[in-house]
Scaffold this motif. Sequence first.
Motif, PDB file in Angstrom:
ATOM      1  N   ASN A   1       0.811  -1.221   0.000  1.00  0.00           N
ATOM      2  CA  ASN A   1       0.000   0.000   0.000  1.00  0.00           C
ATOM      3  C   ASN A   1       0.844   1.270   0.000  1.00  0.00           C
ATOM      4  O   ASN A   1       0.349   2.337   0.323  1.00  0.00           O
ATOM      5  CB  ASN A   1      -0.964   0.001   1.189  1.00  0.00           C
ATOM      6  CG  ASN A   1      -0.268   0.312   2.500  1.00  0.00           C
ATOM      7  OD1 ASN A   1       0.935   0.139   2.645  1.00  0.00           O
ATOM      8  ND2 ASN A   1      -1.031   0.765   3.481  1.00  0.00           N
TER       9      ASN A   1
ATOM     10  N   ASN B   1      -0.641   4.091  -1.928  1.00  0.00           N
ATOM     11  CA  ASN B   1      -1.989   4.456  -1.482  1.00  0.00           C
ATOM     12  C   ASN B   1      -1.989   5.296  -0.214  1.00  0.00           C
ATOM     13  O   ASN B   1      -2.998   5.907   0.115  1.00  0.00           O
ATOM     14  CB  ASN B   1      -2.828   3.191  -1.253  1.00  0.00           C
ATOM     15  CG  ASN B   1      -3.022   2.417  -2.537  1.00  0.00           C
ATOM     16  OD1 ASN B   1      -3.090   3.001  -3.614  1.00  0.00           O
ATOM     17  ND2 ASN B   1      -3.083   1.110  -2.430  1.00  0.00           N
ATOM     18  N   ASN B   2      -0.871   5.299   0.517  1.00  0.00           N
ATOM     19  CA  ASN B   2      -0.816   6.047   1.765  1.00  0.00           C
ATOM     20  C   ASN B   2       0.573   6.680   1.935  1.00  0.00           C
ATOM     21  O   ASN B   2       1.315   6.345   2.853  1.00  0.00           O
ATOM     22  CB  ASN B   2      -1.150   5.133   2.949  1.00  0.00           C
ATOM     23  CG  ASN B   2      -1.488   5.915   4.183  1.00  0.00           C
ATOM     24  OD1 ASN B   2      -1.336   7.138   4.233  1.00  0.00           O
ATOM     25  ND2 ASN B   2      -1.923   5.215   5.202  1.00  0.00           N
TER      26      ASN B   2
ATOM     27  N   GLU C   1       1.440   9.616   2.886  1.00  0.00           N
ATOM     28  CA  GLU C   1       1.600  10.410   4.114  1.00  0.00           C
ATOM     29  C   GLU C   1       2.098   9.556   5.270  1.00  0.00           C
ATOM     30  O   GLU C   1       2.880  10.002   6.099  1.00  0.00           O
ATOM     31  CB  GLU C   1       0.283  11.082   4.506  1.00  0.00           C
ATOM     32  CG  GLU C   1      -0.189  12.138   3.537  1.00  0.00           C
ATOM     33  CD  GLU C   1      -0.944  11.551   2.327  1.00  0.00           C
ATOM     34  OE1 GLU C   1      -1.204  10.320   2.294  1.00  0.00           O
ATOM     35  OE2 GLU C   1      -1.249  12.316   1.415  1.00  0.00           O
ATOM     36  N   GLU C   2       1.658   8.328   5.351  1.00  0.00           N
ATOM     37  CA  GLU C   2       2.073   7.430   6.436  1.00  0.00           C
ATOM     38  C   GLU C   2       3.387   6.730   6.111  1.00  0.00           C
ATOM     39  O   GLU C   2       4.195   6.477   7.006  1.00  0.00           O
ATOM     40  CB  GLU C   2       0.990   6.381   6.686  1.00  0.00           C
ATOM     41  CG  GLU C   2       1.313   5.466   7.855  1.00  0.00           C
ATOM     42  CD  GLU C   2       0.214   4.445   8.112  1.00  0.00           C
ATOM     43  OE1 GLU C   2       0.536   3.253   8.214  1.00  0.00           O
ATOM     44  OE2 GLU C   2      -0.958   4.863   8.191  1.00  0.00           O
TER      45      GLU C   2
END
Length: 146
Positions: free
Chosen positions: A104, A107-108, A110-111
Amino acid sequence: MSSAYGKIDRPKEYNLSKLETLLPIESTTKSNKLVSVHSLTAILQQSEDESKLISYLQSLLNKEIEAGNTYPQKCPLNSSEFKNYFLSGDVFIVINGGKTLSNNFYNNLEENILGTFYIKPNFPGRCSHVIIWYSYLKSIPYNLDL
């Protein structure tokens, strides 16, 4: 404004493959969190669509520019300016996790992205290298071409 000197080209003798053999680097933080440093080039080679990642990195830099504490630019950079300024050197991304990107990752962002940085000459031309002077009977220059 991409740089006071415009786009700074890499030296002719530059060899990215030497750098790529060292990366990614994996480490554990003081708080026992696994992180890794990857070259942007290697990450983009695994990507089918680089635009989302490049856009996110541009947003990170523009937030720093707008804060006014670290970069000389007075206003955010557009896509072309960002690429000429930030992506003209060796760009690295600090990832939340180990050497292998998670499924992922895109998809993420920022994290998954803890930070980013570049290494490039501050000045073009004859001033684009690093010299260390060692003084022992006479001065001998050592050129650190990384």
